[in-house]
Scaffold this motif. Structure first.
Motif, PDB file in Angstrom:
ATOM      1  N   GLY E  83      -9.324  34.819  17.936  1.00 27.39           N
ATOM      2  CA  GLY E  83     -10.209  33.821  18.527  1.00 27.39           C
ATOM      3  C   GLY E  83      -9.504  33.160  19.696  1.00 27.39           C
ATOM      4  O   GLY E  83      -9.039  33.829  20.613  1.00 27.39           O
ATOM      5  N   HIS E  84      -9.409  31.851  19.635  1.00 25.27           N
ATOM      6  CA  HIS E  84      -8.694  31.141  20.691  1.00 25.27           C
ATOM      7  C   HIS E  84      -7.699  30.191  20.071  1.00 25.27           C
ATOM      8  O   HIS E  84      -7.862  29.769  18.938  1.00 25.27           O
ATOM      9  CB  HIS E  84      -9.666  30.365  21.568  1.00 25.27           C
ATOM     10  N   ALA E  85      -6.679  29.845  20.840  1.00 27.04           N
ATOM     11  CA  ALA E  85      -5.708  28.884  20.335  1.00 27.04           C
ATOM     12  C   ALA E  85      -5.242  27.997  21.462  1.00 27.04           C
ATOM     13  O   ALA E  85      -5.276  28.383  22.632  1.00 27.04           O
ATOM     14  CB  ALA E  85      -4.524  29.612  19.727  1.00 27.04           C
ATOM     15  N   LEU E  86      -4.866  26.791  21.116  1.00 25.30           N
ATOM     16  CA  LEU E  86      -4.264  25.892  22.100  1.00 25.30           C
ATOM     17  C   LEU E  86      -2.779  25.818  21.818  1.00 25.30           C
ATOM     18  O   LEU E  86      -2.361  25.575  20.671  1.00 25.30           O
ATOM     19  CB  LEU E  86      -4.883  24.494  21.994  1.00 25.30           C
ATOM     20  N   LEU E  87      -1.988  26.040  22.845  1.00 23.90           N
ATOM     21  CA  LEU E  87      -0.542  26.015  22.683  1.00 23.90           C
ATOM     22  C   LEU E  87      -0.013  25.007  23.691  1.00 23.90           C
ATOM     23  O   LEU E  87      -0.236  25.146  24.902  1.00 23.90           O
ATOM     24  CB  LEU E  87       0.002  27.415  22.989  1.00 23.90           C
ATOM     25  N   VAL E  88       0.625  23.959  23.206  1.00 26.91           N
ATOM     26  CA  VAL E  88       1.166  22.972  24.140  1.00 26.91           C
ATOM     27  C   VAL E  88       2.678  23.118  24.170  1.00 26.91           C
ATOM     28  O   VAL E  88       3.331  23.055  23.126  1.00 26.91           O
ATOM     29  CB  VAL E  88       0.774  21.538  23.722  1.00 26.91           C
ATOM     30  N   LEU E  89       3.205  23.326  25.383  1.00 25.60           N
ATOM     31  CA  LEU E  89       4.644  23.521  25.533  1.00 25.60           C
ATOM     32  C   LEU E  89       5.222  22.389  26.351  1.00 25.60           C
ATOM     33  O   LEU E  89       4.545  21.807  27.209  1.00 25.60           O
ATOM     34  CB  LEU E  89       4.929  24.837  26.266  1.00 25.60           C
ATOM     35  N   VAL E 279       4.950  31.499  27.528  1.00 25.04           N
ATOM     36  CA  VAL E 279       3.861  31.512  26.552  1.00 25.04           C
ATOM     37  C   VAL E 279       4.090  32.612  25.520  1.00 25.04           C
ATOM     38  O   VAL E 279       3.928  32.396  24.323  1.00 25.04           O
ATOM     39  CB  VAL E 279       2.510  31.690  27.279  1.00 25.04           C
ATOM     40  N   THR E 280       4.489  33.794  25.999  1.00 25.57           N
ATOM     41  CA  THR E 280       4.685  34.894  25.053  1.00 25.57           C
ATOM     42  C   THR E 280       5.782  34.538  24.054  1.00 25.57           C
ATOM     43  O   THR E 280       5.613  34.723  22.837  1.00 25.57           O
ATOM     44  CB  THR E 280       5.080  36.181  25.809  1.00 25.57           C
ATOM     45  N   ALA E 281       6.886  33.997  24.592  1.00 28.19           N
ATOM     46  CA  ALA E 281       7.982  33.641  23.703  1.00 28.19           C
ATOM     47  C   ALA E 281       7.559  32.568  22.711  1.00 28.19           C
ATOM     48  O   ALA E 281       7.806  32.663  21.493  1.00 28.19           O
ATOM     49  CB  ALA E 281       9.177  33.171  24.529  1.00 28.19           C
ATOM     50  N   GLY E 287       4.076  31.830  15.841  1.00 25.50           N
ATOM     51  CA  GLY E 287       3.323  32.694  14.954  1.00 25.50           C
ATOM     52  C   GLY E 287       1.912  32.962  15.418  1.00 25.50           C
ATOM     53  O   GLY E 287       1.017  33.182  14.625  1.00 25.50           O
ATOM     54  N   LEU E 288       1.697  32.908  16.709  1.00 28.52           N
ATOM     55  CA  LEU E 288       0.378  33.225  17.234  1.00 28.52           C
ATOM     56  C   LEU E 288       0.395  34.650  17.758  1.00 28.52           C
ATOM     57  O   LEU E 288       1.424  35.145  18.219  1.00 28.52           O
ATOM     58  CB  LEU E 288       0.053  32.296  18.400  1.00 28.52           C
TER      59      LEU E 288
END
Lengths: 340, 314, 441, 207, 292
Positions: E83-89, E279-281, E287-288
């Motif tokens: 689906g979708h995910a929000l990733l805040v770095l 983002v990939t790292a 765990g996404l």
């Protein structure tokens, strides 16, 4: 003896010696030394450019007057002067069709369609330049030539100036430090002041232009108001709005490295397109100077004299309207019994 | 006398707005983009000796805190209250940049990390909107809008002044209304597609209202401006300004600045053109060019002259 | 040196003086011609009504035309002789005017003066004499002197000014008068001062006439008026001879637009008028004689001729040896304000200060070009008007708009047209506008 | 209504195209004529939008002419125009997105084009539906013709192309494709119109 | 009063009718507009994909996440396999938040709503969108980066297409206000296509030279114009190989515009690559499973 026919005209029967054409040709001559210098340092092609420009201005004047069914005004010198001034604001390396189109635009559209000499409210030569600047942008921004010197003067050439970049371009896009590196030594200054640097055909030598302008001042063809206030405004603003903070700006580079002298003495003083009263002239000149600096410091072009004068040309009818001559005395108040 | 004092005060205010960048309460008092590769910071006190920049300064664009710009040098002024950061990537005066100084002691106050957002001050932004709308992007000479009224009302100077004034009035008021309408009604209700209808409706109602009010309250002014009011509804600028302010997501003050600037620019264009046309009446213009054709050519020349402002940025 | 001399503040021009030949020539008396035609109107105003009929004999100095009311001055016979008819004669300013033709009697005795002790007379009596003698301004306009000497009620005059400026090129009539009849000038000034009841009198003379200044100074001393009549050298600038400019130069007072010199407490009279006043009051001799400078490269011999009113210009020229072939223009009056005439049948009037026969080299005869907005006319105008705009509006037929550029303050001195590089006939445009507006309004 | 003259389609078309050409004769709605005419295509498409709005609002006003109160005539007309403009705006945005991007602002500004409201006021509010339709067609086509004429002139001289097709292998005068050239182009064409009209009138008078 | 009411009713009726009409038309056209807009976008992007390749376009939306007193984080709303995910770095790439997003995300308004739901209390500013073209196996076929850079006069909006190895596939100039005839030439093929084929390493060292563009290079850059009378494929390849490794030839008279655009391309591509790496790292750490 046959009855003598006496000529009847209105008074006055004496006239000052100056005439429109004498003024135009005097200005024309005052400009010539600079042309000589340009032909010398940029090559004789400059003369060809000037010739094409003047020739097409005269041709355009003749043709458009003829087409409109009006009398011929080629000899009054205004078209020739427009042609010469147009050539003066062109880079020396432009193709030969540029001065032709520019002169046709200047004379036909900017001048004759508006009623001819005296009714053009923009300086025709500068309008021609503005037209060429948008119509032939590449040639007008790149056709600079590095000055060439005969051997004995080659020491005057600025040492390793970048070809095809005018001093103002260096100042605007490479910064003051780079400008000073190129022109900051005594040889560089001498080149700037004497006119051995890349630039438009007619703007390079402040000294010769000042001489010509001085001559016009001496002949009372122009007054000091416009040139003085324009130069002063440029100097003041250049000093105040320096790159390093207030009151640190480089005054001399701004004075000597653009078309300021040509503009101040020969363009902004054009009778038709500048106001006539001294106070209005001061404002006009100061406005030209301020707009020049505004364009140089904040605008999209390295040089702003042309557009500054054109923009102030818009205002000169207004200035003429606002600043009127001081009357000899106010009108009589409606109390005849009292001394005013 | 008072007028002169007022205009002097106004001028001083404008200069101040230009001169003073954003202010903040932290250890960095102010910051500005000096030129293409330099950002200057004004510190609240003098920087303690011993601080060296490598590793202790970071600059990023506001939008990209994760992509640091390359700081190539820091110059500390002799009195140690001003820093000039040299940045390899070009920075723009209009942009906003985050600056972080690490391990600094300024005016005796130490800080592990001191952050500052370098951007233009509010007044400077507003001023630049006004100037841009009035001169650089002059609606008549650079965006070619409002031409019907421009050619219609520029025959005489008095007409031009009257038109310019009424236009400014309607423009400013309706811009404020439109802004409120858009932000409080249309957008929350997702009715953006009614934009044109509502804007033009607001303007029409406004003109009608002004017409009625002026007629009652100040018949003298009405006599002077009444004629122009009707014309205003068919002026492109009056609709273009709302569309632009909505498109650029301006806030209220910015919208007002845009309205004032464009009205001033329009009035200026009208006035200049009127002066020129009054003079043209005396000129020996060729028969077929009399009237509108020559006015068009004159406007073209004006447009060429106004190119001098192009590319100007504040 | 000249910069320290006073002059008027605004505008002004420096046309070439060209006074050299005439200024050095003594006044010479013109022999009586075969016929006089005396115009009954010699200045703007009402013509005098003829008092004589055809065939009637008249004596020299006899009043032949009188003015009952309005602006005017009486006219006197210049000779003893017989009226040969009531005719009309052309006047350059006024068109055809009524005139009296008189055939002189060559045997008649000259006019016998009637010396009077004017110092014992009342001011109003003196004024009456001046009026009866038909004295008018001899400077060029010919305005009746007695009217000027009666300022409108309520205005007080504190200064009398004698105008010895003679700023027009070529002309030297006043100059010669000041040299040759210096004492009469001073006497005239004294009489006029008495009429006006003022203490202070100034004689303004341009600095290019140092001999006249010296002579006047000496004469003033001789008359014992050293402290009260001052001779003022003035910087050379045209049109200093105009009343308003002269007052401004001498006193620093500016006559308001639409006002009279009396509004600033001054009355100005030409030095020629002073002599005429002296003759009228002290010698009882009416005004029918004046000095006329005949000059220009077109005349065989320049001269200052003392001639009588009604003499034809042709007579003057013939007396001096006729006209050179190069002459193209004949001007009555000075070159800046005088009028060119199409033939020499014009008659000398009391106001004719000069007859100039100009060659093509001396005068402008070409056409004119468009205004180049150089603004020289604005700088030259001594009244601070805008001849440029008047001419441009007038050229397009928009006469109504010319008034706001100061049309009505213009006294047509011609300074603007003199400096105009486009050779525009600015004065002509101004005159046309005035005419048009007057007709309409 | 007072004006009971009958108008034919041909007469109205002639009126709009030549006799009262909105651009060259009435000099109304000049903004797009200056800014949007550096190519024929832009001129045509904007003209098309104007044509649609003009015809639609002419017809609408003609239908409603007895229903609209005199006092709110102008606001009512403006709302009608705005409606049709929004319709064409949305339609273009949906079905001609590529072209719409270029002229988006001007399509919205059709609302304030003086030509449309003046035709409503002068013609449609006083005439039945059919003549109003014809008038709208005439005026809209006249407007389109004006824009395209200026467009032809400028595109040919400026880019050496017509409707995007290369006519000349070079650009004769780059100047003409620049925005300020619109003023000059219209001024010159207007003068040409006047000149032709005079010649024509003189010729007719001689006949 | 009656008159007034009549007028008001009259006007109101007109308004209501037109509003209703517009509403109807809006509903009808809006869907079409979105469809067409998307179709247009995908066609223009498909030009940079291998012919016939099957690709799905999925956007990554980037947000600035500001929380009181903290250095702003960067939020990525990215597609995952499920689906979708929000990733805040944070700026260094450490994960601050992660959240699955399960809501329709087609319009800006919907996204705002969804994010406010998963990250209450934080202030989110939308920054930009990267569009990835993903093959059926989830491999990245191309990435489309749009952003703006300073030009000679005002801003220039660019769209850079990068390939799977982050080499440049193409450059488009979306908006600019440069001088016609000078800076405006940046939109011409002969300038834009000079970037095509540069690898990421070449791009990093790319400079701008003030030399006139060689004629045969120009022919091979202006593909659409010289298609029929140009060079054959082998020659073209040779010329491109010869000049493709050199610096960018500046536009005559517009060196500054050329330099600014080149800088902009370098910056946009560099930032994109760095972010994708982060983002990939971070996704792996959190765990996404991102969809690319």
């Amino acid at each position: 003896m046959a009855e003598k026919l006496w000529r009847v005209t209105m008074s006055p029967h004496l006239r000052d010696g100056t005439s429109t054409s004498s003024i135009m040709w005097t200005v024309f001559c005052a400009l010539l030394p600079q042309l000589g210098l340009s032909a010398w340092v940029f090559g004789p092609r400059v003369l060809l450019l000037a010739g094409v420009s003047i020739g097409s201005a005269l041709l355009a004047e003749w043709a458009v007057r003829k087409a409109m069914g009006r009398d011929n005004t080629v000899t009054d010198g205004s078209a020739a002067l427009t042609g010469l001034l147009l050539a003066y604001v062109l880079p020396p390396g432009v193709p030969l069709d540029l001065p032709f189109w520019g002169a046709v635009f200047s004379v036909c559209i900017a001048k004759q369609l508006f009623g001819g000499l005296g009714f053009n409210f923009f300086n025709p030569a500068l309008m021609g330049r503005a037209f060429l600047a948008v119509g032939f942008p590449v040639a007008m921004t790149t056709a600079w030539i590095m000055p060439q010197f005969p051997g004995f003067l080659s020491s005057l050439a600025a040492p390793d100036a970048v070809a095809t970049a005018t001093p103002l371009y260096v100042l605007k896009h490479a910064g003051l430090a780079e400008f000073l590196r190129e022109f900051g030594n005594s040889r560089g200054w001498a080149a700037l002041i004497l006119g051995f640097r890349p630039g438009c055909i007619g703007e390079t030598s402040p000294v010769l232009l000042l001489l010509g302008g001085g001559w016009l001042l001496y002949k009372r063809i122009i007054t000091w108001h416009v040139p003085a206030s324009m130069l002063a405004a440029v100097a003041l603003l250049a000093w105040v709005f320096g790159p390093e903070g207030w009151f640190t700006g480089p005054v001399l580079p701004h004075l000597f490295s653009g078309g300021l002298f040509l503009g101040a003495f020969f363009m902004a003083t054009d009778y038709v397109t500048s106001p006539s009263r001294p106070r209005a002239k001061l404002i006009f000149g100061a406005g030209c100077g301020a707009l020049t600096m505004l364009i140089r410091l904040k605008g999209g072009y390295p040089e702003g004299v042309c557009y500054a004068i054109l923009l102030m040309n818009c205002l000169s009818p207004v200035l003429d309207d606002w600043i009127r001559p001081r009357r000899f005395a106010p009108p009589l108040q409606c109390e005849p019994g009292k001394k005013p | 006398m008072t007028r002169r004092a007022l205009s002097a005060a106004l001028a001083a205010l404008l200069l101040l707005a230009l001169a003073l960048p954003a202010h903040a309460a932290g250890l960095v008092r102010a910051g500005a983009v000096a030129d293409e590769h330099h950002i200057t910071l004004e510190l609240a006190g003098s920087l303690a000796a011993g601080w060296d920049w490598p590793g202790n300064v970071s600059v990023t664009e506001r939008e990209s805190p994760d992509i640091p710009l390359t700081v190539t040098g820091v110059e500390i002024s002799p009195d140690r209250t001003e820093l000039t950061l040299a940045v390899a990537e070009p920075v723009a005066e209009q942009g906003a940049y985050r600056v972080a100084l690490r391990h600094v002691e300024i005016g005796g106050v130490g800080s592990e990390i001191e952050r500052f957002l370098v951007r233009k001050g509010v007044l400077a932004t507003l001023l630049s909107i006004v100037i841009s709308a009035a001169l650089i992007q002059n609606f008549v000479f650079s965006r070619y809008l409002g031409l019907c009224i421009f050619f219609g009302a520029s025959g005489r100077k008095e007409t031009a002044v009257g038109m310019g004034f009424s236009f400014g009035l309607v423009m400013t008021l309706s811009a404020a209304f439109v802004w409120a309408m858009y932000n409080f009604v249309l957008r929350p209700l997702h009715l953006e597609f009614l934009q044109v209808l509502t804007f033009v409706g607001i303007i029409a109602i406004f003109v009608q209202l002004l017409d009625t009010v002026l007629r009652k309250v100040n018949p003298f002014l009405f006599k002077k401006l009444g004629v122009y009011l009707v014309l205003i509804t068919t002026n492109c600028i009056i609709l273009a300004v709302p569309l632009i302010l909505v498109g650029n997501a301006y806030d209220l003050w910015e919208s007002l600045a845009l309205a004032i600037g464009s009205a001033a620019g329009f009035a200026l264009a009208l006035f200049l053109m009127a002066c020129v046309r009054e003079r043209l009446e005396l000129a020996d213009v060729p028969e077929v060019f009399r009237g509108l054709p020559i006015a068009f050519l004159a406007a073209g020349l004006f447009a060429l002259a106004f190119l001098g402002f192009s590319g100007m940025s504040f | 040196m000249s910069s320290t001399l006073r002059t008027f503040s605004l505008g002004g021009v420096h046309p070439p003086g060209r006074k050299a030949p005439a200024a050095g020539l003594a006044i010479e008396v013109l022999p009586a011609p075969a016929e006089y035609v005396v115009p009954l109107l010699q200045h703007c105003g009402a013509p005098a009504m003829p008092l004589v009929k055809k065939g009637e004999a008249v004596a020299e100095g006899q009043c032949i035309g009188a003015v009952e009311k309005g602006l005017g001055a009486s006219v006197h016979s210049p000779c003893t002789g017989k009226v040969t008819g009531l005719t009309r004669t052309p006047n350059p300013f006024l068109g055809l005017v009524p005139a009296v033709a008189i055939e002189p009697d060559p045997e008649a005795a000259p006019f016998a003066p009637l010396p009077t002790d004017w110092e014992a007379m009342e001011a109003c009596d003196i004024l009456g004499r001046i009026k009866a003698a038909g004295v008018v301004g001899m400077g060029g306009a010919g305005f009746p002197t007695h009217i000027k000497l009666c300022p409108p009620p309520g205005l007080t005059v504190d200064t009398f000014i004698a105008n010895g400026v003679e700023c027009e090129s070529y002309l030297a009539a006043d100059h010669r008068l000041m040299l040759e009849r210096t004492a009469d000038v001073v006497q005239g000034v004294r009489i006029l001062r008495k009429v006006l009841g003022v203490e202070r009198a100034l004689i303004g003379v341009e600095a290019n006439k140092p001999d006249a200044i010296a002579a006047l100074l000496a004469a003033v001393e001789a008359a014992g008026e050293g402290g009260r009549i001052s001779v003022e050298p003035l910087a050379v600038k045209y049109p200093q001879g105009s009343e308003k400019q002269l007052i401004s130069a001498l006193t620093g007072r500016n006559v308001p637009a639409g006002g009279l010199p009396a509004h600033v407490g001054c009355v100005v009279q030409n030095v020629g008028t002073c002599v005429a006043v002296y003759e009228a009051v002290a010698l009882g001799r009416p005004c029918y004689e004046r000095v006329v400078t005949v000059a220009g490269a077109g005349v065989a011999r320049p001269a200052n001729l003392l001639c009588r009113v009604g003499t034809s210009v042709q007579n003057l020229v013939d007396h001096l040896g006729g006209v050179r072939d190069e002459a193209v223009k004949c001007v009555l009056g000075g070159p800046m304000m005088g009028l060119a005439v199409q033939n020499l049948d014009y008659r000398v009037t009391k106001a004719t200060s000069g007859v100039l026969l100009l060659t093509a080299d001396e005068t402008e005869t070409g056409g004119f070009g468009p205004c180049i907005r150089c603004g020289r006319c604005l700088d030259a105008c001594p009244m601070g008007l805008e001849p440029r705009d008047i001419s441009i509006y007038a050229e397009r037929g928009r006469f109504a708009d010319t008034a706001r550029f100061g049309l009505w303050d213009c006294f047509e001195c011609g300074s603007c047209a003199y400096v105009c590089p486009a050779k525009r006939p600015l004065v002509q445009f101004i005159r046309a506008s005035k005419l048009r507006l007057r007709c309409r309004g | 209504m007072s004006n009971e003259r009958s108008y034919t389609l041909l007469e109205r078309l002639g009126n709009g195209l030549v006799k009262e050409n909105p651009i060259f004769k009435l000099a109304l709605s000049m903004c797009p004529a200056v800014a949007m005419t550096n190519s024929v295509r832009n001129g045509f498409l904007l003209g098309l939008a104007v044509l649609f709005v003009q015809v639609a609002s002419n017809v609408t006003v003609s239908i409603l002419r007895r229903g609209i109160h005199e006092r709110i005539r102008i606001p009512a007309y403006i709302i009608i125009i705005a409606t049709w403009v929004s319709v064409s705006d949305m339609g273009l945005a949906a079905y001609a997105p590529g072209f719409y991007k270029e002229i988006a602002l001007y399509v919205k500004l059709i609302v304030v084009f003086a030509i449309i409201i003046s035709r409503l006021e002068v013609f449609a509010s006083r005439n039945p539906i059919l003549p109003s339709l014809y008038d709208g067609l005439g005026m809209g086509l006249g407007f389109m013709f004006g824009l395209m004429l200026v467009g032809c002139f400028r595109e040919f001289l400026g880019a050496g192309t017509l409707w995007g097709f290369e006519i000349l292998p070079f650009k004769p005068f780059f100047f003409w494709s620049l925005p300020p050239a619109g003023f000059f182009a219209i001024g010159l064409i207007m003068a040409l119109f006047i000149w032709l009209e005079r010649k024509f009138n003189a010729w007719r008078a001689k006949r | 009063m009656k008159e007034f009411l009549k007028i008001a009713a009259n006007l109101l009726a007109i308004c209501l009718v037109s509003a209703g009409l517009l509403g109807g038309i809006f509903i009808h056209t809006e869907a079409a507009r979105l469809r067409n807009e998307e179709a247009r976008l995908t066609t223009s992007m498909r030009r940079y994909l291998p012919k016939g390749a099957e690709a799905a376009f999925s956007p990554i939306h980037r947000y600035l996440v500001e929380e009181a007193g903290l250095e702003p984080g960067v939020g990525y709303l990215l597609p995952t396999r499920t689906g979708h995910a929000l990733l805040v770095l944070d700026p260094e790439g450490n994960v601050l938040h992660r959240a699955e997003v399960d809501a329709p995300l087609d319009s800006e308004a919907e996204r705002e709503e969804a994010l406010a739901h998963v990250l209450p209390g934080a202030r989110l500013h939308f920054a930009d969108t990267y569009i990835l073209a993903l093959g059926p196996d989830g491999r990245r076929l191309a990435s489309f980066i749009s952003g703006r850079t300073t030009g000679f006069k005002t801003w220039v909006k660019l769209l850079v297409a990068l390939g799977p190895d982050n080499g440049v596939l193409g450059l488009e100039v979306l908006e600019h206000e440069e001088d016609p005839g000078l800076g405006a030439e940046i939109e011409q093929e002969y300038f834009r296509n000079q970037f095509t084929g540069r690898t990421l390493e070449q791009l990093a060292r790319l400079g701008v030279v003030k030399l006139p563009l060689p004629d045969d290079y120009r022919r091979c850059l202006e593909r659409s114009r010289w298609a029929e009378r140009g060079l054959d494929a082998a020659q073209e390849h040779e010329v491109c190989a010869k000049f493709g490794g050199e610096d960018i030839h500046a536009i005559t008279g517009a060196t500054i515009s050329s330099r600014r655009v080149t800088d902009g391309v370098k910056r946009l591509a560099g930032a994109f690559v760095r972010r994708m790496d982060m983002v990939t790292a971070a996704a792996a750490k959190a765990g996404l499973e991102p969809a690319f």
